[in-house]
Design an enzyme around this catalytic site. Sequence first.
Site, mmCIF file in Angstrom:
data_model
loop_
_atom_site.group_PDB
_atom_site.id
_atom_site.type_symbol
_atom_site.label_atom_id
_atom_site.label_comp_id
_atom_site.label_asym_id
_atom_site.label_seq_id
_atom_site.Cartn_x
_atom_site.Cartn_y
_atom_site.Cartn_z
ATOM 1 C CG ASP A 463 -2.334 0.650 1.087
ATOM 2 O OD1 ASP A 463 -2.370 1.451 0.217
ATOM 3 O OD2 ASP A 463 -3.217 0.213 1.768
ATOM 4 C CG ASP A 533 -9.825 2.327 -0.474
ATOM 5 O OD1 ASP A 533 -9.192 1.065 -0.468
ATOM 6 O OD2 ASP A 533 -9.309 3.185 0.031
#
Length: 713
Positions: A463, A533
């Site tokens: 990430d 997301d």
Amino acid sequence: MIKFDETTNGFLLSGKNFSYAAYVNGEGCLQNLYFGKKIELEDLGYLISRGGNRASDADKIPFEYGGYGRGDYREPTIVAERKDGAAMSGFCYVSHKICDGVPEVQGLPHARSGGQTLSVTLKDYFSDILVILNYTVWEDSDVIVRNAEIVNTGKEPVTLKKAFSFCADLPEREYSVLRLYGSWAKERYPEVTKLGRGVTRIQSLRGASSHQMNPFMGILCESCTENEGECYGVQLIYSGSFAITAEVNYNGTLRLQGGINDLNFGWKLCGGERLITPQAALCFSCEGLGGMSRAYADFLRERIINPNFVYGRRPIVVNNWEATYFDFDDEKLFSLIDEAAALGIDTFVLDDGWFGKRNDDKSSLGDWFVNTDKLKGGLKPVIERCKKNGLKFGLWFEPEMISEDSDLYRAHPDWAVKKEGVEPVRGRNQLVLDLTRGEVVEYVFNAVSEILTEYEISYVKWDFNRTLTEFYSARLPADRQGEFAHRYVLGFYDLAERLTAKFPNVFFEGCAGGGGRFDAGALYYFAQIWTSDDTDGLERTKIQWGTATCYPVSGMSCHVSACPNHQTQRITPFETRGAIASLGATGYELDLTKLTEEEKQNVKEQIKAYRQIDDLVLKGDLYRLSNPFESNYFCEMLVAKDKARAYVVGERFRGDPCDYDRILKLYGLDENKTYRITELNLTASGKALLNAGVLFPRLPDCGSWIWHIEEAK
Ligand code: GLA
């Protein structure tokens, strides 16, 4: 195939359906002749004599690399400032070579193999700068890869204030520009606008390619549509601050350029040094935007993404992030793992919160050791539980970051990107590690390596949850601070290269606060990237549609999440979320233990069905049939290369009482075959399905459909 014609001093580079031509003009300058549908070497003489591209004024010549301060008033491709402050440049041809294979691009992700490369060396008339222009083409591809190597052959240093990767000057036409803009949870929305006079610039200044603007620009000619017409694409194989510009000159010609963003940039090139610029993948399609999208998908799969993973079956993961966020312990994870196994999921991915003392997003980034307050027995029992259940185990890292509340920061506060005396901007309460420093890269490499060596980990989610600020390194001298942004990206690539090389069997997935670093550079290391997301059953159709403009569906990680959706609060049917997620590397991101029996049954069926079509996700051609930005329907179809099978997924957004006669044309099927659509119990010719089409199904809000299509024998 690359040919050189001595009589015209012309080069003809041809791919699958296109040709690119340039020649050395009477003044010794390399200028563009053509970029479009295939032509022959014999045509070069005609193109030169036609004169459309031949001009005496410097600001009309279609240069292959634009100089500065010599009467060409379009934006230059390079600005190289010498010791005395002079920066004018103009380039003449010196030599060329044609070789099999791809050029070496040290330190940067690049096209991996095959093809043929033309390297043309140009020299600046006024300085010791040489520019080597590389062009690579493949017989089976509609992409041409370009970059520039800039060499200082003198003794004195030169400061490059701009060093783009390529310049392509195209003739006057009616052009529109397509960009992929966005934000968190809304990545890569396509926007098409007419290209007017002057400079149209898309860029990122964030140190990463960004949610806000993707390093891709489409150029649509006249009435180009999804299925018809001519268009061009520019895609940078680069993950940092970038710029792509389209400049319509006063005479209507178009200059396309791009590369490392020249704002906040300055590269000191000492005598004998060379700067290799990132590769740009240029595409030509005469089959509309769909043709370009398929050409880029093939190019990225064949030449960029790690060959060990690109066509291999993807793990179907369940990720605990939206199930638990930071709030989990051994028992909670065990229950998720047991349920995952029962449903047929094959990999359990433990997301953020397993390390240091991390119970929220305020601490511990950089402390890559297990949080035993939370996981009492450490990671081993979690992995054992997976193994016992026949599951593989994956783990989340955010390698490039540091929390101020961490042991790492307490030991090395100077490793964070910041400038003494300037309060750093925090993003998600964290700072970025200064990856321009070798010892910092080394530390992170060792820290992540230790975990990957100690535990049986088959999957890493990498990430990157904030972008850069205070572009400054205490280690760089004042006259090299302009190198920071690019050096950061080189540090990231170095780390990614070393970790993926050391652990060749670990599957790395990219992520950046959702899809904030979704680009060809990142895809080189990460065979798939978390697309967004936002996993809402409606919003995702738009994000995946936009992303498919220039990336393969197999590069998109797509999960089924809970309802109401955590980002939009929308409620959509479980089937719809599964159907949309099947158009990519599918998986789950919810608390499996909270599913109803019916939903659990759904998961089992979705996984079984996905395994029947995942070869089409990995290797098929995508046809985008109904645009969710322009209609009440989303529909995409994956077609096998031999066109014997296809997989259609669609969604109807609103129950409109009057749109029941709408026709869906199955563009992409073979007109000379007969097909059977299983779910509709229908057999029809490819001609009929493509030209007359089928009716869109009538469905309630956010209802979806899946059709399996097979050639009828
Ligand atoms: C980012 C990712 C999420 C999750 C969180 C964890 O937002 O996009 O999927 O991994 O970070 O902090």
